[in-house]
Design a protein around this motif. Structure first.
Motif, short mmCIF file in Angstrom:
data_model
loop_
_atom_site.label_atom_id
_atom_site.label_comp_id
_atom_site.label_asym_id
_atom_site.label_seq_id
_atom_site.Cartn_x
_atom_site.Cartn_y
_atom_site.Cartn_z
N MET A 25 41.53 51.65 35.78
CA MET A 25 40.22 52.31 35.75
C MET A 25 39.14 51.43 36.36
O MET A 25 38.16 51.93 36.92
N TRP A 67 26.54 52.83 42.47
CA TRP A 67 27.76 52.43 41.77
C TRP A 67 27.49 51.85 40.39
O TRP A 67 28.37 51.85 39.52
N THR A 84 26.42 55.38 35.50
CA THR A 84 27.59 56.08 34.94
C THR A 84 28.07 57.19 35.87
O THR A 84 29.27 57.37 36.09
N SER A 85 27.11 57.96 36.42
CA SER A 85 27.50 59.06 37.32
C SER A 85 28.13 58.54 38.60
O SER A 85 29.07 59.14 39.14
N TYR A 141 29.85 55.69 38.97
CA TYR A 141 31.20 55.22 38.66
C TYR A 141 32.14 56.41 38.43
O TYR A 141 33.28 56.41 38.91
N SER A 142 31.65 57.44 37.73
CA SER A 142 32.47 58.62 37.48
C SER A 142 32.84 59.30 38.80
O SER A 142 33.98 59.77 38.97
N HIS A 143 31.91 59.33 39.74
CA HIS A 143 32.18 59.92 41.06
C HIS A 143 33.28 59.15 41.78
O HIS A 143 34.19 59.75 42.38
N VAL A 197 35.63 57.30 40.36
CA VAL A 197 36.90 57.51 39.65
C VAL A 197 37.51 58.86 40.05
O VAL A 197 38.72 58.96 40.29
N GLN A 198 36.68 59.89 40.13
CA GLN A 198 37.19 61.21 40.52
C GLN A 198 37.78 61.18 41.92
O GLN A 198 38.86 61.74 42.16
N LEU A 236 39.27 67.94 38.58
CA LEU A 236 38.70 66.95 39.49
C LEU A 236 38.11 67.62 40.73
O LEU A 236 37.12 67.14 41.29
N GLU A 283 36.66 70.34 40.66
CA GLU A 283 35.56 71.16 40.16
C GLU A 283 35.85 72.65 40.33
O GLU A 283 34.96 73.46 40.59
#
Length: 614
Positions: free
Chosen positions: A37, A277, A280-281, A283-285, A287-288, A560, A562
């Motif tokens: 992760m 980066w 949170t958004s 990093y989540s982007h 990861v997706q 993922l 969407e």
């Protein structure tokens, strides 16, 4: 070395590893997941850079003035395609000849093992049309390919028009040092497979095709173009090929460099690069984006026509035009300039692309994770299997003795060979049945049940998979009587080492597939014994089985992207994925289905047998 050569220290180390085996295994598993992760976190990744000197920056300006003319050609192609009800071969031959190309055609046919209901085809017949622009400044020993699939309906007409426009513009230039092949292939991947087999004089899939009458040089690189609208908002780069293969990273870097230079929005996995980066958004982007690449690579199927080039060591990618609700628009002229610039750079290559990475993950087009960064995550999971094998080996080396009423110590008898061999053989025979019977028994199933051929294949596979839960279970008693305590330990030692080798080899070929299998199979391999609660453990094992892992992956992939689906829609997608996996193996040589049926599922059955050992 001194620690291992000293018998006392070695015994102390082994004693510590066996005493703390369970905590160490849990720590390794959590560390492996956390490491993976963390790969999407930008400070832990590398910025993309061009490694090939021949494709470095130049002062040349990209040119392509005929964007509107290319779109008009695309509309003309669409009209002729509608008129003929398929590929307008004669029109394409005349149009390519009018642009000064050497034009050839190739006929092909392929009977599918069972009907492809997604694309409504069974006996596939088609024609590929390709034109060769000979290099005026070189001995014609190397070539580049630009392809556009002839898709049904109104799909991809603009791509064919742009391909023909680029052919006409390239013909007027004198700087080409490589042959350039312009290919329009029918029936998408099947047509591309026929053309590649004909070009390289191979036949690995049993397809019927006519020999190619014209050839260029050794193909160095290829791009597949997919455009279905006159303007696009962004260009999406597709890299994942057959069996998880990826092109050299410099090809992706080249695409991104020209998008930045010309001012075109570019994406990978349909997601734009982001600079936030540290949020949170952001990093989540990342990861997706990375997880979408992992799931696509693990599927082992080609995600574009480029995917079949990679098996011939040809660096290739697909470029898809996306017309979304973004306000930013890019016309065909700009896309043509981008492609012209990329081919001029590829024209400068003195050797095949090899300077950059072939094994990588991409959280975005601007960052990548090399093999040296992501393999430790898998290594931590694989270490658990080695630790469990060591613990079992120690237990088997010094079995506990039992004292009789007379005070005599009795050593437990060693398990017989048949008590271990029988579960191995029956589990693998079940895997062979899962691999062969669904296709072979489709006619019989259609005669006796109200289902189509495709439904018969998929439902037979599911039935054999489910029946396998009962067949190998307790088979150790068929030939050798009651099982022993030592017996299940020997069987588990064999199964753990088997799984370690299987996952290790899979991860070397396709890291994403190996890592996903390790995430689900390693925990049950580590902690399953006959002494754990049967019902709860059986439920957990079924949830972590290969079949349900695939089902969860289908729902996760849709989330993922969407595009979430309902349970019923997800189940139908699951059945479609199974049928496509079997077809991909038969048509293109995808390894996922035979790997799952012949190796992964039998290995899982060994642990299922251990759980119910008596």
């Amino acid at each position: 070395m001194g620690l291992l050569s000293d018998p006392n220290r070695r015994r102390a180390l082994i004693g510590m590893l066996t005493r703390l085996n369970a905590p160490i295994c849990m720590i390794c598993y959590m560390a492996g997941v956390a490491w993976f992760m963390g790969l999407a976190f930008e400070p832990f990744t590398l910025r993309t850079y061009m490694s090939e000197n021949a494709m470095g920056s130049t002062m040349v300006e990209e040119r392509f003035p005929a964007g509107e003319r290319a779109l008009a050609t695309g509309r003309e192609f669409a009209a002729h395609k509608k008129k003929t009800g398929g590929m307008p071969v004669d029109w394409l031959v005349r149009t390519m000849q009018a642009r000064g190309l050497e034009v050839y055609t190739q006929r092909f046919s392929r009977k599918l093992p069972f009907p492809d209901e997604d694309k409504e085809r069974y006996m596939v017949k088609g024609t590929n049309v390709y034109g060769i622009l000979r290099a005026p400044r070189a001995p014609r020993t190397e070539a580049l390919v630009l392809s556009a699939p002839c898709s049904p309906g109104n799909e991809n007409n603009q791509a064919v028009g742009l391909l023909l426009g680029l052919a006409q513009y390239f013909r007027s230039q004198i700087y080409w040092a490589k042959d350039i092949i312009f290919l329009v292939n029918e029936h998408d991947l099947i047509g591309m497979q026929a053309w590649l087999e004909g070009y390289h004089h191979t036949n690995t899939t049993g397809m019927d095709w006519s020999p190619l009458q014209g050839r260029g040089g050794s193909i160095q690189a290829a791009l597949s173009l997919e455009l279905s609208s006159d303007v696009v908002t962004s260009l999406d780069l597709v890299l994942e090929g057959l069996n998880g293969q990826l092109p050299n990273l410099d090809l992706a870097n080249l695409f991104y460099a020209f998008c930045q230079k010309i001012g075109v929005l570019c994406t990978t996995q349909g997601k734009l690069p982001r600079n936030d980066w540290d949020t949170t958004s952001g990093y989540s982007h990342a990861v997706q984006t990375m997880m979408l690449m992992v799931l696509k690579q693990a599927s082992s199927r080609p995600w574009g026509d480029h995917g079949l080039f990679l098996r011939y060591h040809i660096e290739a990618a697909s470029i898809k035009g996306v017309n979304s609700f973004r306000q930013y628009k890019t016309d065909a002229t700009t896309v043509g300039r981008l492609l012209e610039g990329m081919y001029r750079k590829l024209n400068n290559l003195l050797e095949r692309l090899h300077q950059s990475y072939f094994f990588y993950l991409m959280p975005s087009l601007t960052r990548f994770v090399s093999i040296g960064y992501y393999m430790p995550a898998f290594g931590l999971l694989a270490l658990i299997l080695l630790l469990r094998a060591l613990d079992l080996w120690v237990q088997l080396s010094s079995p506990p003795t039992r004292t009789t009423e007379d005070g005599v110590e009795v050593v437990p008898a060693s398990p017989g060979v048949l008590s271990i061999l029988t579960p191995l053989v029956i589990s693998h025979l079940t895997g062979v049945a899962l691999y062969t019977l669904p296709v072979l028994s489709q006619e019989l199933a259609v005669e006796h049940f109200p289902v189509s051929e495709t439904e018969a294949v998929v439902l037979t596979a599911i039935a054999i998979y489910t029946a396998g839960l009962a067949l190998p279970h307790n088979t150790h008693r068929l030939l050798a009587g009651e099982g022993t305590e030592q017996g299940w330990k020997v069987l588990k030692l064999v199964a753990v080492l088997y799984l370690a080798v299987l996952l290790g080899c899979t991860a070397l070929i396709n890291f994403s597939l190996g890592f996903i299998l390790a995430l689900t199979l390693v925990p049950l391999a580590a902690f399953i014994t006959p002494h754990v609660p049967k019902t709860l453990s059986a439920v957990v094992m079924v949830i972590l089985s290969p079949g349900l892992t695939l089902l969860f992956a289908v729902f996760f992939f849709q989330e993922l992207q969407e595009t979430p689906v309902t349970l019923q829609e997800g189940w139908m997608l699951y059945l479609s994925v199974i049928s496509q996996g079997i077809l991909d193996h038969a048509l293109y040589g995808s390894l996922l289905y035979p790997l799952a049926a012949l190796l992964v599922y039998p290995c899982w059955l060994l642990f299922w047998n251990i759980l119910f050992w008596k």
